[in-house]
Design an enzyme around this catalytic site. Sequence first.
Site, PDB file in Angstrom:
ATOM      1  N   LEU A  15     -12.275  -1.252  14.046  1.00  0.00           N
ATOM      2  CA  LEU A  15     -11.981  -1.600  12.647  1.00  0.00           C
ATOM      3  C   LEU A  15     -11.971  -3.112  12.426  1.00  0.00           C
ATOM      4  CD1 LEU A  15      -9.203   0.835  11.373  1.00  0.00           C
ATOM      5  CD2 LEU A  15     -11.621   1.219  11.702  1.00  0.00           C
ATOM      6  N   LYS A  73       0.808  -1.230   0.000  1.00  0.00           N
ATOM      7  CA  LYS A  73       0.000   0.000   0.000  1.00  0.00           C
ATOM      8  C   LYS A  73       0.838   1.277   0.000  1.00  0.00           C
ATOM      9  CE  LYS A  73      -4.329  -1.418   2.198  1.00  0.00           C
ATOM     10  NZ  LYS A  73      -5.261  -1.141   3.310  1.00  0.00           N
ATOM     11  N   GLY A  90      -1.228   2.024   9.450  1.00  0.00           N
ATOM     12  CA  GLY A  90      -1.811   2.458   8.176  1.00  0.00           C
ATOM     13  C   GLY A  90      -3.291   2.780   8.298  1.00  0.00           C
ATOM     14  N   ALA A  91      -4.044   1.926   8.980  1.00  0.00           N
ATOM     15  CA  ALA A  91      -5.493   2.149   9.088  1.00  0.00           C
ATOM     16  C   ALA A  91      -5.774   3.385   9.938  1.00  0.00           C
ATOM     17  CB  ALA A  91      -6.163   0.916   9.689  1.00  0.00           C
ATOM     18  N   ASP A 107     -10.051   3.345   1.761  1.00  0.00           N
ATOM     19  CA  ASP A 107     -10.239   3.020   3.192  1.00  0.00           C
ATOM     20  C   ASP A 107     -10.771   4.264   3.906  1.00  0.00           C
ATOM     21  OD1 ASP A 107      -9.357   0.403   3.099  1.00  0.00           O
ATOM     22  OD2 ASP A 107      -7.268   0.933   3.521  1.00  0.00           O
ATOM     23  N   GLY A 121     -15.922  -3.357  12.071  1.00  0.00           N
ATOM     24  CA  GLY A 121     -15.290  -2.815  10.875  1.00  0.00           C
ATOM     25  C   GLY A 121     -15.819  -3.332   9.547  1.00  0.00           C
TER      26      GLY A 121
HETATM   27  P1  NAP Z   1      -0.643  -1.779  11.261  1.00  0.00           P
HETATM   28  O1  NAP Z   1      -0.226  -0.808  10.223  1.00  0.00           O
HETATM   29  O2  NAP Z   1       0.176  -2.979  11.550  1.00  0.00           O
HETATM   30  O3  NAP Z   1      -0.857  -0.931  12.634  1.00  0.00           O
HETATM   31  C1  NAP Z   1      -1.245  -1.574  13.830  1.00  0.00           C
HETATM   32  C2  NAP Z   1      -1.264  -0.539  14.952  1.00  0.00           C
HETATM   33  O4  NAP Z   1      -1.665  -1.223  16.152  1.00  0.00           O
HETATM   34  C3  NAP Z   1       0.105   0.076  15.248  1.00  0.00           C
HETATM   35  O5  NAP Z   1      -0.067   1.375  15.736  1.00  0.00           O
HETATM   36  C4  NAP Z   1       0.631  -0.832  16.356  1.00  0.00           C
HETATM   37  O6  NAP Z   1       1.563  -0.199  17.193  1.00  0.00           O
HETATM   38  C5  NAP Z   1      -0.641  -1.062  17.139  1.00  0.00           C
HETATM   39  N1  NAP Z   1      -0.542  -2.246  17.967  1.00  0.00           N
HETATM   40  C6  NAP Z   1      -0.225  -3.501  17.589  1.00  0.00           C
HETATM   41  N2  NAP Z   1      -0.210  -4.324  18.661  1.00  0.00           N
HETATM   42  C7  NAP Z   1      -0.507  -3.539  19.724  1.00  0.00           C
HETATM   43  C8  NAP Z   1      -0.599  -3.792  21.135  1.00  0.00           C
HETATM   44  N3  NAP Z   1      -0.398  -5.006  21.631  1.00  0.00           N
HETATM   45  N4  NAP Z   1      -0.901  -2.742  21.950  1.00  0.00           N
HETATM   46  C9  NAP Z   1      -1.103  -1.494  21.447  1.00  0.00           C
HETATM   47  N5  NAP Z   1      -1.005  -1.203  20.143  1.00  0.00           N
HETATM   48  C10 NAP Z   1      -0.715  -2.216  19.295  1.00  0.00           C
HETATM   49  O7  NAP Z   1      -2.107  -2.358  10.939  1.00  0.00           O
HETATM   50  P2  NAP Z   1      -3.285  -1.601  10.188  1.00  0.00           P
HETATM   51  O8  NAP Z   1      -3.256  -1.961   8.763  1.00  0.00           O
HETATM   52  O9  NAP Z   1      -3.266  -0.182  10.596  1.00  0.00           O
HETATM   53  O10 NAP Z   1      -4.573  -2.364  10.808  1.00  0.00           O
HETATM   54  C11 NAP Z   1      -4.969  -2.146  12.145  1.00  0.00           C
HETATM   55  C12 NAP Z   1      -6.291  -2.908  12.396  1.00  0.00           C
HETATM   56  O11 NAP Z   1      -7.321  -2.404  11.557  1.00  0.00           O
HETATM   57  C13 NAP Z   1      -6.201  -4.413  12.094  1.00  0.00           C
HETATM   58  O12 NAP Z   1      -6.991  -5.083  13.028  1.00  0.00           O
HETATM   59  C14 NAP Z   1      -6.814  -4.523  10.712  1.00  0.00           C
HETATM   60  O13 NAP Z   1      -7.364  -5.803  10.450  1.00  0.00           O
HETATM   61  C15 NAP Z   1      -7.898  -3.465  10.802  1.00  0.00           C
HETATM   62  N6  NAP Z   1      -8.298  -2.913   9.498  1.00  0.00           N
HETATM   63  C16 NAP Z   1      -9.610  -2.988   9.156  1.00  0.00           C
HETATM   64  C17 NAP Z   1     -10.027  -2.436   7.962  1.00  0.00           C
HETATM   65  C18 NAP Z   1     -11.487  -2.515   7.594  1.00  0.00           C
HETATM   66  O14 NAP Z   1     -11.817  -2.300   6.423  1.00  0.00           O
HETATM   67  N7  NAP Z   1     -12.367  -2.771   8.538  1.00  0.00           N
HETATM   68  C19 NAP Z   1      -9.115  -1.806   7.108  1.00  0.00           C
HETATM   69  C20 NAP Z   1      -7.766  -1.733   7.487  1.00  0.00           C
HETATM   70  C21 NAP Z   1      -7.366  -2.301   8.697  1.00  0.00           C
HETATM   71  P3  NAP Z   1       3.146  -0.249  16.855  1.00  0.00           P
HETATM   72  O15 NAP Z   1       3.311   0.601  15.626  1.00  0.00           O
HETATM   73  O16 NAP Z   1       3.753   0.300  18.070  1.00  0.00           O
HETATM   74  O17 NAP Z   1       3.487  -1.689  16.582  1.00  0.00           O
END
Ligand code: NAP
Length: 302
Positions: free
Chosen positions: A228, A72, A135-136, A108, A251
């Site tokens: 989400l 992405k 990213g989200a 998104d 989500g």
């Molecule tokens: P990502 O880029 O990997 O970001 C994850 C975020 O969560 C980061 O800020 C990470 O912190 C934090 N995190 C991870 N483990 C954690 C913990 N144990 N305690 C506190 N913070 C924690 O993932 P993403 O793409 O943004 O996705 C995030 C969520 O949104 C996922 O569940 C994904 O499935 C969901 N999502 C849903 C949609 C939808 O259409 N509904 C679309 C996109 C994403 P660090 O950076 O410090 O590791």
Amino acid sequence: MEEINGKTKITGIIGYPLTYTLSPAMHNRAFEALKLNYRYLPFVVEPKNLEDAIKGIKALNIQGINVTMPHKETVVNLLDELSTEAQIIGAVNTIKNDNGRLTGYNTDAGGFIRALEKESFNPAGKIAIILGTGGAAKAVAVALAQAGAASIIIVGRSINKAETVASSLRSNFQEISVKTLTFKDNLADISQIGELIVNATPLGMKESGDLLPVPLEFIKATHFVYDLIYTPLETALLNGARHKGARASNGLGMLLYQAASAFEIWTGTSAPVEVMHQALIQGLKSGDRPDNVQKKNSRVST
Ligand code: NAP
């Protein structure tokens, strides 16, 4: 469905490893419902082949492509043009091919706002708290800023990552108040003033158990909580929020509407949202559920 012929337009998704995706089911069912001569295919593209794959979109006259993990952000520099939100977010999930000119979009962001609208929640003038800095979270933050939120508070594990999201917001939306905190800070004050809480961390996904991004004491009856996560459909956060009398949503709506927006960008036709919703529900109910695949691969694609 119409037979594939010389006029069939090809769309699809690129990602790696792309083990599980609900997008082909959503889009193919939508094309079928509107009798559009399109198909949607999965393309497994390793990071080292991304540039060739993007050239391939032009060479093969592919009409539109969704982009998922891990491409992405890296795809941004390989396109001819970017939508405003894709530019600010720094990530693309949808590409449209206009006669060899590739434009990148981030649906998104718009998908999240359409999902809120469906829940009759208007973020304009509201105070939003975003949990997560990935990213989200960035897409949600930009979407809320574009939709006129008054204040955005970003809570992350790392203050530096929260500040990175915040500084991009501050430079693009000067009128909005943007604050950052970490999960270790005292969050009681922001809990009192927040109106929309968005969980953009993976905490609460099936394989993480019933983990909460914030303790339930944080949630008030006045909050609208948007998680989400969509596997499971009801996370511990959503369940706890409902028990406190708060409004809550998973989500699924964001997933659905990001796809509907991509469909509309490619075809210029209103998406048959209910057909796509049914395809999503059916896909989630099937044996090959993302949470089963997750145990082995830890990533769910769009
Ligand atoms: P990502 O880029 O990997 O970001 C994850 C975020 O969560 C980061 O800020 C990470 O912190 C934090 N995190 C991870 N483990 C954690 C913990 N144990 N305690 C506190 N913070 C924690 O993932 P993403 O793409 O943004 O996705 C995030 C969520 O949104 C996922 O569940 C994904 O499935 C969901 N999502 C849903 C949609 C939808 O259409 N509904 C679309 C996109 C994403 P660090 O950076 O410090 O590791």
